[in-house]
Design an enzyme around this catalytic site. Structure first.
Site, short mmCIF file in Angstrom:
data_model
loop_
_atom_site.label_atom_id
_atom_site.label_comp_id
_atom_site.label_asym_id
_atom_site.label_seq_id
_atom_site.Cartn_x
_atom_site.Cartn_y
_atom_site.Cartn_z
N ASP A 1 -12.38 96.87 0.65
CA ASP A 1 -11.29 96.24 -0.62
C ASP A 1 -9.92 96.76 0.40
O ASP A 1 -9.92 97.94 0.84
CB ASP A 1 -11.38 97.76 -1.26
CG ASP A 1 -10.46 97.08 -2.34
OD1 ASP A 1 -9.31 97.12 -1.95
OD2 ASP A 1 -10.12 97.60 -3.61
N ARG B 1 3.53 109.99 -4.43
CA ARG B 1 3.22 109.24 -3.83
C ARG B 1 4.33 108.44 -3.10
O ARG B 1 5.24 108.03 -4.36
CB ARG B 1 1.95 107.74 -3.94
CG ARG B 1 0.95 108.27 -4.66
CD ARG B 1 -0.06 106.89 -4.66
NE ARG B 1 0.69 106.01 -5.65
CZ ARG B 1 -0.06 104.74 -5.31
NH1 ARG B 1 -1.66 104.91 -4.71
NH2 ARG B 1 0.43 103.77 -5.87
N PHE C 1 -10.68 103.09 -5.49
CA PHE C 1 -9.70 102.85 -6.56
C PHE C 1 -10.70 103.15 -7.43
O PHE C 1 -11.56 101.76 -7.66
CB PHE C 1 -8.86 101.57 -6.35
CG PHE C 1 -7.32 101.52 -7.31
CD1 PHE C 1 -6.41 101.94 -7.87
CD2 PHE C 1 -7.91 100.32 -8.34
CE1 PHE C 1 -5.83 102.22 -8.90
CE2 PHE C 1 -7.18 100.64 -9.58
CZ PHE C 1 -6.26 101.07 -10.04
N TYR D 1 0.29 91.13 -4.15
CA TYR D 1 0.83 92.14 -4.43
C TYR D 1 1.52 93.98 -4.19
O TYR D 1 2.73 93.92 -4.09
CB TYR D 1 0.34 92.21 -6.13
CG TYR D 1 -0.28 93.09 -6.80
CD1 TYR D 1 0.12 94.49 -7.09
CD2 TYR D 1 -1.87 92.97 -7.47
CE1 TYR D 1 -0.78 95.16 -7.69
CE2 TYR D 1 -2.26 92.87 -7.88
CZ TYR D 1 -2.36 94.36 -7.89
OH TYR D 1 -3.30 95.15 -8.90
N LYS D 2 0.60 94.34 -3.22
CA LYS D 2 1.38 95.11 -2.70
C LYS D 2 2.33 94.84 -1.53
O LYS D 2 3.23 95.01 -1.42
CB LYS D 2 0.47 96.05 -2.47
CG LYS D 2 -0.48 96.50 -3.73
CD LYS D 2 -1.26 97.88 -3.53
CE LYS D 2 -2.53 98.02 -4.68
NZ LYS D 2 -1.75 98.50 -5.74
#
Lengths: 393, 393
Positions: free
Chosen positions: A193, A366, A124, A218-219
């Site tokens: 990560d 996605r 990312f 927050y995912k």
């Protein structure tokens, strides 16, 4: 068997089905973007009202000594079991980017003489951006490598490798055990990560001897937009964990207002400034939905859900319409990425029809499958709408 | 004239008196710690409920393109008029400590060859801790100096001076115009920490040519515990503002997911990670109470309130009981600090009697007077309770 019947049977047998009611989702929406922003647990809105009225308004400054100051560690302890960490190794503070900065500088300082930082070439982007800045500040060299090329890339020069557990674009899951062992065999440190894997599958940081890890909340943890991130520092590294964001929050005696910085003894030294209480307590409330949830069940459902979605895509879309980028075996997280030449337009149309995934440039669709609130019926519906769009477009 | 009558007359003539009703404060409490944690504007609790239910729950990921992503700049523009900044120079993100780190590293990079960082010797500790880390990372030397000694301390070696506008311990207000001019005359940059002055008095960053400034939003701006901080970067420095926390939030095209970091053109480059939306929007709501409020009125009332409190202390406490540390002339913020040998015990007793100030080691009683919600009657009541405690103890 008919896909509709299959979906209904799978939903009926789902041991996590009761959790859907814990979430506040608009009726009629199929939400497949929990890998980007998790849905709100119902309890959060009321809790935020209570925090503002009772803790902030009612107790005012006194709340700092009635639970606020320790919130970064307390919320960290709620995350610890989700990543296989015994207590005292996790704090929640700042953003993922900021925590990557802390972790990388600290890792470089742990390895004087080793002047290379390796970063997953498919990372990312923010990880790479921060790693580049750390290299500049610490006089080290940053090298982007494919995770499969680590065996040859690692060496005596390697100070630290920064890796994504799940690739954000393809959904590929890396083998944390094998890769950690490789990095350690080279005498280097690893920073994982976990943004796309926490809340997805059992993670065993302690058991695998991982050095440092960061992740967002927050995912799949549903902590709220931009909720503070976590940082894991393995117990035996804490005493020498020397991070550069030495704000008063990480001081051994923060309220002594001493002129010199002396880091706290434990993982609290990974804190920096004044903790962001409203967001921390929203996250704390959101994490309560994990009480009594077995990560093995979450993982089983996530694999099954993503597998079922791929099966629906295979069956309902004309051959060659999309390419499945996500591994079909178990080396995947809980997202499915499809390549389509007009992905951006397709996603716009999907969202218009209330099937919410996201688009990643240049051509990736996605779809995230959060096992706590996504059903098999949702997966089937999404595939049907997608099939309709790509065949009539 | 009798102090009770004086207080009533002053309250009756107060042009800001209507604002008290905007705040949620427990009845019977005199709250004099708004310089540490501002009181909650009433509107915030409901707004947080709406943000969670409607924006997060109702719009889900779509909210990122419906106002969330730009929130750091948008909320920054609400703060800009409070610090004398025309639009396009302020972002709200991260903590004060993290923003000091960004500002100092950027300032050192603006001055190659100058290898010294000066920091106010009486600074709030976190500023000094962060400055020390920046010195270590950038190979510069940190020197703590009294603000009054700046004329001799500044020189060709000085890259940047980090200064507190209001001393957190004594409440002394520094002369921003004169000090900024001094620092600039030496060819150095100035970073002002406005934590204890924003929302207190008119600040003129643009007019004085200040380079960089940081400040918190949870004191006199009432943004909530640990609310995100702001960072001001003067327009003409933005193009060369090279800050080390190069997260994706500051990228020119954050959603392009490009492999290399290219900073945004404007002040957005001072952002780092994903913005913390719940806290940002709580702050945004809290800032609405400033609409139509003249800072000149705020300043006039703050000086008058603190002056009245000092007068009450002089009159009601036996001579020699406490020492007033805060300047009696206008060189003060909106706090009054009193030295008392048993300050900690005295403050504990004050709080027990619902007069809430705070204690700063080793012997300082601090009382903050937020003009938006503190009354003259509050000030008098606090002085009476204090007199009772120190004379009967």
């Amino acid at each position: 068997m008919d896909l509709t019947v299959r979906a209904a049977e799978l939903d009926a047998a789902d041991p996590l089905a009761r959790l859907r009611a814990e979430f506040d989702l608009p009726p009629g929406t199929v939400y497949l973007d929990g890998n980007s922003l998790g849905a709100p647990p119902r309890r959060v809105a009321d809790q935020m009202g209570r925090v503002v009225r009772e803790q902030w308004g009612g107790r005012l400054i006194r709340s700092w000594s009635e639970g606020w100051w320790e919130a970064p560690q307390r919320v960290g302890e709620r995350i610890a079991p989700l990543i296989g960490a015994v207590p005292g190794q996790v704090v929640v503070a700042d953003s993922t980017s900021v925590n990557i900065f802390k972790a990388l500088v600290a890792a470089v300082r742990l390895a004087p003489g080793r002047r290379e930082i390796l970063v997953d070439a498919a990372t990312f982007p923010t990880d790479g951006y921060i790693a580049s800045s750390v290299a500049e500040l610490t006089g080290t060299v940053l090298r982007a490598v494919d995770v499969d090329e680590l065996p040859t890339a690692l060496g005596e020069r390697t100070a630290v490798a920064l890796l994504n557990h799940v690739d954000y674009r393809t959904g590929r899951l890396h083998d944390m055990a094998a890769v950690t062992e490789l990095v350690h065999a080279a005498g280097a440190r690893v920073v994982w990560d976990l943004c796309h894997s926490v809340g997805v599958l059992p993670i065993a940081l302690d058991a695998l001897g991982v050095d440092l890890a960061v992740g967002c909340t927050y995912k799949f943890l549903n902590g709220g937009p931009g909720a503070p991130a976590f940082l894991y520092v393995r117990r035996d590294l804490q005493e020498t964990f020397d991070q550069p964001l030495s704000g008063w929050g990480g001081h051994r005696e923060p309220f002594a207002m001493a002129p010199d910085y002396v880091p706290a003894e434990g993982v609290e030294r990974a804190r920096c400034g004044t903790p962001d209480i409203l967001s921390l307590l929203a996250l704390e409330s959101a994490l309560e939905v994990w009480d009594g949830v077995a990560l093995a069940d979450v993982r089983a459902k996530g694999l099954s859900l993503t597998g079922f979605f791929i099966e629906c895509v295979d069956e309902l879309l004309p051959p060659g319409t999309v390419e499945v980028l996500t591994p079909r075996d178990e080396r995947r997280g809980h997202q499915v990425s499809l390549r389509h030449e007009a992905a951006e337009a397709v996603m716009t149309e999907l969202i218009k029809r209330e099937v919410i995934g996201d688009f990643r440039a240049p051509n990736v669709l996605r779809f995230g499958f959060a096992p706590l609130y996504v059903t098999y019926a949702d997966a089937l519906h999404a595939a049907r709408v997608l099939a309709d769009i790509v065949t009539t477009a």
